[in-house]
Design a protein around this motif. Structure first.
Motif, PDB file in Angstrom:
ATOM      1  N   MET A   1       0.955  -1.362   0.005  1.00 15.52           N
ATOM      2  CA  MET A   1      -0.055   0.233   0.089  1.00 15.52           C
ATOM      3  C   MET A   1       0.973   1.211  -0.029  1.00 15.52           C
ATOM      4  SD  MET A   1      -3.113   0.963  -0.068  1.00 15.52           S
ATOM      5  CE  MET A   1      -3.419   2.601  -0.815  1.00 15.52           C
ATOM      6  N   LEU A   2       2.170   1.347   0.876  1.00 18.20           N
ATOM      7  CA  LEU A   2       2.957   2.522   0.777  1.00 18.20           C
ATOM      8  C   LEU A   2       3.548   2.624  -0.676  1.00 18.20           C
ATOM      9  CD1 LEU A   2       4.455   2.169   4.409  1.00 18.20           C
ATOM     10  CD2 LEU A   2       2.604   3.681   3.589  1.00 18.20           C
ATOM     11  N   SER A   3       3.901   1.539  -1.209  1.00 19.24           N
ATOM     12  CA  SER A   3       4.604   1.769  -2.414  1.00 19.24           C
ATOM     13  C   SER A   3       3.409   2.234  -3.495  1.00 19.24           C
ATOM     14  CB  SER A   3       5.088   0.385  -2.980  1.00 19.24           C
ATOM     15  OG  SER A   3       3.931  -0.577  -3.228  1.00 19.24           O
ATOM     16  N   HIS A   4       2.124   2.104  -3.324  1.00 14.70           N
ATOM     17  CA  HIS A   4       1.128   2.728  -4.330  1.00 14.70           C
ATOM     18  C   HIS A   4       1.217   4.050  -4.060  1.00 14.70           C
ATOM     19  CE1 HIS A   4      -2.770   3.443  -6.168  1.00 14.70           C
ATOM     20  NE2 HIS A   4      -3.123   3.846  -4.917  1.00 14.70           N
ATOM     21  N   THR A  10       5.286  10.636  -5.756  1.00 11.97           N
ATOM     22  CA  THR A  10       6.676  10.554  -6.412  1.00 11.97           C
ATOM     23  C   THR A  10       6.923  10.187  -7.518  1.00 11.97           C
ATOM     24  OG1 THR A  10       7.747   8.604  -5.194  1.00 11.97           O
ATOM     25  CG2 THR A  10       7.110  10.817  -3.920  1.00 11.97           C
ATOM     26  N   GLY A  11       6.271   9.223  -8.081  1.00 11.79           N
ATOM     27  CA  GLY A  11       6.529   8.378  -9.329  1.00 11.79           C
ATOM     28  C   GLY A  11       7.433   7.366  -9.026  1.00 11.79           C
ATOM     29  N   ASP A  12       7.873   7.143  -7.873  1.00 10.31           N
ATOM     30  CA  ASP A  12       9.068   5.929  -7.523  1.00 10.31           C
ATOM     31  C   ASP A  12       8.459   5.127  -6.385  1.00 10.31           C
ATOM     32  OD1 ASP A  12      11.206   4.568  -6.673  1.00 10.31           O
ATOM     33  OD2 ASP A  12      12.468   6.216  -7.150  1.00 10.31           O
ATOM     34  N   ALA A  13       8.104   4.034  -6.580  1.00 13.68           N
ATOM     35  CA  ALA A  13       7.499   3.269  -5.644  1.00 13.68           C
ATOM     36  C   ALA A  13       8.529   3.179  -4.257  1.00 13.68           C
ATOM     37  CB  ALA A  13       7.658   1.600  -6.068  1.00 13.68           C
ATOM     38  N   ALA A  14       9.637   3.430  -4.266  1.00 16.84           N
ATOM     39  CA  ALA A  14      10.725   3.345  -3.290  1.00 16.84           C
ATOM     40  C   ALA A  14      10.926   4.834  -2.699  1.00 16.84           C
ATOM     41  CB  ALA A  14      12.071   2.568  -3.561  1.00 16.84           C
ATOM     42  N   LEU A  15      10.489   5.665  -3.169  1.00 18.25           N
ATOM     43  CA  LEU A  15      10.568   7.096  -2.795  1.00 18.25           C
ATOM     44  C   LEU A  15       9.435   7.673  -2.024  1.00 18.25           C
ATOM     45  CD1 LEU A  15      12.786   9.528  -2.968  1.00 18.25           C
ATOM     46  CD2 LEU A  15      11.273  10.438  -4.884  1.00 18.25           C
ATOM     47  N   THR A  16       9.798   7.899  -0.905  1.00 14.33           N
ATOM     48  CA  THR A  16       8.434   8.186   0.078  1.00 14.33           C
ATOM     49  C   THR A  16       8.133   9.880  -0.154  1.00 14.33           C
ATOM     50  OG1 THR A  16       9.756   9.147   2.079  1.00 14.33           O
ATOM     51  CG2 THR A  16       9.072   6.862   1.683  1.00 14.33           C
ATOM     52  N   PRO A  17       6.939  10.187   0.107  1.00 17.67           N
ATOM     53  CA  PRO A  17       6.464  11.735   0.075  1.00 17.67           C
ATOM     54  C   PRO A  17       7.473  12.662   0.778  1.00 17.67           C
ATOM     55  CG  PRO A  17       4.687  10.363   0.318  1.00 17.67           C
ATOM     56  CD  PRO A  17       5.674   9.410   0.454  1.00 17.67           C
ATOM     57  N   LEU A  18       7.979  12.168   1.810  1.00 18.40           N
ATOM     58  CA  LEU A  18       8.794  13.044   2.703  1.00 18.40           C
ATOM     59  C   LEU A  18      10.170  13.117   1.970  1.00 18.40           C
ATOM     60  CD1 LEU A  18       9.238  14.652   5.443  1.00 18.40           C
ATOM     61  CD2 LEU A  18      10.122  12.665   6.554  1.00 18.40           C
ATOM     62  N   ALA A  19      10.825  12.027   1.616  1.00 13.41           N
ATOM     63  CA  ALA A  19      12.094  11.994   0.770  1.00 13.41           C
ATOM     64  C   ALA A  19      11.916  12.796  -0.453  1.00 13.41           C
ATOM     65  CB  ALA A  19      12.622  10.539   0.645  1.00 13.41           C
ATOM     66  N   TRP A  20      10.747  12.651  -1.026  1.00 10.23           N
ATOM     67  CA  TRP A  20      10.748  13.564  -2.337  1.00 10.23           C
ATOM     68  C   TRP A  20      10.595  15.053  -2.088  1.00 10.23           C
ATOM     69  CZ3 TRP A  20       5.599  15.925  -2.883  1.00 10.23           C
ATOM     70  CH2 TRP A  20       5.338  16.622  -4.143  1.00 10.23           C
ATOM     71  N   PHE A  21       9.841  15.225  -0.978  1.00  8.20           N
ATOM     72  CA  PHE A  21      10.093  16.638  -0.589  1.00  8.20           C
ATOM     73  C   PHE A  21      11.507  17.377  -0.324  1.00  8.20           C
ATOM     74  CE2 PHE A  21      10.536  19.673   3.024  1.00  8.20           C
ATOM     75  CZ  PHE A  21      10.020  20.992   2.520  1.00  8.20           C
ATOM     76  N   PHE A  22      12.349  16.422   0.317  1.00 10.96           N
ATOM     77  CA  PHE A  22      13.649  17.095   0.435  1.00 10.96           C
ATOM     78  C   PHE A  22      14.573  16.775  -0.693  1.00 10.96           C
ATOM     79  CE2 PHE A  22      12.540  16.594   4.984  1.00 10.96           C
ATOM     80  CZ  PHE A  22      12.809  17.776   5.451  1.00 10.96           C
ATOM     81  N   GLN A  23      14.182  15.808  -1.503  1.00  9.45           N
ATOM     82  CA  GLN A  23      14.926  15.515  -2.847  1.00  9.45           C
ATOM     83  C   GLN A  23      14.518  16.902  -3.810  1.00  9.45           C
ATOM     84  OE1 GLN A  23      13.579  12.907  -6.214  1.00  9.45           O
ATOM     85  NE2 GLN A  23      15.244  11.902  -5.001  1.00  9.45           N
ATOM     86  N   THR A  24      13.260  17.328  -3.535  1.00 12.50           N
ATOM     87  CA  THR A  24      12.980  18.520  -4.280  1.00 12.50           C
ATOM     88  C   THR A  24      13.437  19.710  -3.885  1.00 12.50           C
ATOM     89  OG1 THR A  24      10.567  17.620  -4.815  1.00 12.50           O
ATOM     90  CG2 THR A  24      10.841  19.995  -5.078  1.00 12.50           C
ATOM     91  N   VAL A  25      13.539  20.162  -2.443  1.00 14.39           N
ATOM     92  CA  VAL A  25      14.085  21.102  -1.696  1.00 14.39           C
ATOM     93  C   VAL A  25      15.794  21.151  -2.165  1.00 14.39           C
ATOM     94  CG1 VAL A  25      15.144  21.986   0.392  1.00 14.39           C
ATOM     95  CG2 VAL A  25      12.739  20.992   0.150  1.00 14.39           C
ATOM     96  N   ALA A  26      16.283  20.011  -2.213  1.00  7.97           N
ATOM     97  CA  ALA A  26      17.943  19.870  -2.596  1.00  7.97           C
ATOM     98  C   ALA A  26      17.995  20.446  -3.883  1.00  7.97           C
ATOM     99  CB  ALA A  26      18.517  18.434  -2.415  1.00  7.97           C
ATOM    100  N   THR A  27      17.145  20.399  -4.886  1.00  6.43           N
ATOM    101  CA  THR A  27      17.475  20.975  -6.411  1.00  6.43           C
ATOM    102  C   THR A  27      17.749  22.501  -5.917  1.00  6.43           C
ATOM    103  OG1 THR A  27      15.026  21.329  -6.766  1.00  6.43           O
ATOM    104  CG2 THR A  27      16.108  19.053  -7.247  1.00  6.43           C
ATOM    105  N   LYS A  28      17.065  23.114  -5.009  1.00  6.42           N
ATOM    106  CA  LYS A  28      17.242  24.589  -5.028  1.00  6.42           C
ATOM    107  C   LYS A  28      17.777  25.116  -3.848  1.00  6.42           C
ATOM    108  CE  LYS A  28      13.987  25.114  -8.525  1.00  6.42           C
ATOM    109  NZ  LYS A  28      14.365  25.470  -9.657  1.00  6.42           N
ATOM    110  N   THR A  29      17.956  24.380  -2.722  1.00  8.21           N
ATOM    111  CA  THR A  29      18.499  24.811  -1.511  1.00  8.21           C
ATOM    112  C   THR A  29      19.426  23.587  -0.905  1.00  8.21           C
ATOM    113  OG1 THR A  29      16.526  25.758  -1.104  1.00  8.21           O
ATOM    114  CG2 THR A  29      17.997  25.566   0.880  1.00  8.21           C
ATOM    115  N   PRO A  30      20.779  23.870  -0.749  1.00  6.04           N
ATOM    116  CA  PRO A  30      21.583  22.876  -0.051  1.00  6.04           C
ATOM    117  C   PRO A  30      21.179  22.123   1.067  1.00  6.04           C
ATOM    118  CG  PRO A  30      22.691  24.759  -0.702  1.00  6.04           C
ATOM    119  CD  PRO A  30      21.348  25.183  -0.741  1.00  6.04           C
ATOM    120  N   LEU A  31      21.248  20.960   1.429  1.00  9.07           N
ATOM    121  CA  LEU A  31      20.898  20.307   2.704  1.00  9.07           C
ATOM    122  C   LEU A  31      22.180  20.062   3.374  1.00  9.07           C
ATOM    123  CD1 LEU A  31      18.223  17.670   1.375  1.00  9.07           C
ATOM    124  CD2 LEU A  31      17.853  19.835   2.419  1.00  9.07           C
ATOM    125  N   PRO A  32      21.909  20.004   4.746  1.00 16.28           N
ATOM    126  CA  PRO A  32      20.864  20.086   5.625  1.00 16.28           C
ATOM    127  C   PRO A  32      20.104  21.409   5.629  1.00 16.28           C
ATOM    128  CG  PRO A  32      22.559  19.930   7.155  1.00 16.28           C
ATOM    129  CD  PRO A  32      23.058  19.947   5.682  1.00 16.28           C
TER     130      PRO A  32
END
Length: 286
Positions: A1-4, A10-32
């Motif tokens: 269910m989580l993969s669905h 996110t378009g990726d069964a292994a990428l959670t919404p939270l990880a997607w958010f920080f992945q998106t942020v990282a394209t504009k703002t350095p992490l952490p």
């Protein structure tokens, strides 16, 4: 269910919404990120995940319940996580201007399964804009369906039709009761459990658009699965139940795609404006 859900958001069964958010942020703002605010933190699982992933240096987390805040703080301490501060506060009236709620001092604000408990959404979104640094980030993963679970008749009918097709053992809860005949709870029943439950959930996205026009919204269904799987999700975990779960998911997808049902859940990534002059009048970022 989580993969669905991951695929939907996110378009990726292994990428959670939270990880997607920080992945998106990282394209504009350095992490952490320097500083994050978590709304309605509950037991603190979200903050612990963020700190363990190295996505933030400092987290301020709030909740209305002093008991859950104590639990969250103890869990963080047990794991040796530093940099998380817990405060008792109400989303309906954040203490903007009182340390550590300094205007313009947060790189991101997160609301996961919490903002649907807020009645004063206008005030909350205005306060978030005030607290965020210019071009700061706002992430939500929320129930956005009918207020106080007052689902329309046609949604309940679709639910009951699908439930009737499922084997009884899949719909039997741990206490032996079989979930077969669904009905919406009364408002009084919802309020008796939690007066803030889904108090203005259907307004989360429409009101957000007025305050955060730069928003990416990813709806992910839940209009049937939310009710159907509550209390019986464990029955659908095995391989024998997998075809039934896939069929229910496919039915919900089709009903949502054809406009017969709304999406009851959604993830959102929004950004504050770059120009401080566009912030709320009462707010002057630091």
């Amino acid at each position: 269910m989580l993969s669905h859900i991951n695929i939907k958001v996110t378009g990726d069964a292994a990428l959670t919404p939270l990880a997607w958010f920080f992945q998106t942020v990282a394209t504009k703002t350095p992490l952490p990120l320097r500083r994050i605010l978590v709304l309605g933190c509950g037991g603190g699982m979200l903050e612990r995940e963020i700190m363990q992933a190295g996505w933030a240096r400092e987290i301020v987390a709030i909740d209305l319940s002093s008991k859950v805040l104590a639990v969250a703080a103890a869990q963080a301490q047990a794991l040796g996580l530093t940099g998380i501060q817990y405060f008792q506060a109400d989303m309906n009236s954040l203490p903007v201007g009182r340390p550590p709620f300094t205007p313009g001092s947060f790189d991101a604000v997160l609301g996961v399964a919490s903002v649907h408990h807020c009645a004063n959404l206008e005030r909350l979104y205005q306060d978030i804009l005030c607290l965020l640094a210019p071009q700061g980030w706002f992430f939500m993963n929320e129930y956005v369906g009918a207020d106080q679970f007052q689902w329309p008749d046609h949604q309940i009918r679709h639910l009951n039709r699908i439930a009737a097709l499922l084997p009884e053992h899949l719909m039997t809860m741990r206490d032996g009761r079989c979930k077969k005949h669904f009905s919406r709870p009364s408002v009084e029943e919802v309020v008796a459990v939690d007066p803030s439950e889904a108090v203005r959930s259907s307004a989360l996205l429409p009101v957000l658009a007025r305050y955060f026009p730069q928003s990416a919204v990813r709806p992910y269904g839940g209009s049937l699965l939310h009710m159907l799987l509550a209390g019986v999700a464990q029955n659908f975990a095995g391989e024998q139940a997998a075809p039934y779960l896939r069929s229910v998911i496919a039915a919900e997808d089709e009903l949502c795609q054809t406009g017969q049902l709304p999406h009851d859940f959604a993830c959102v990534i929004a950004r504050a404006p770059a120009n401080p002059a566009s912030m709320p009048d009462h707010c002057v970022p630091a």
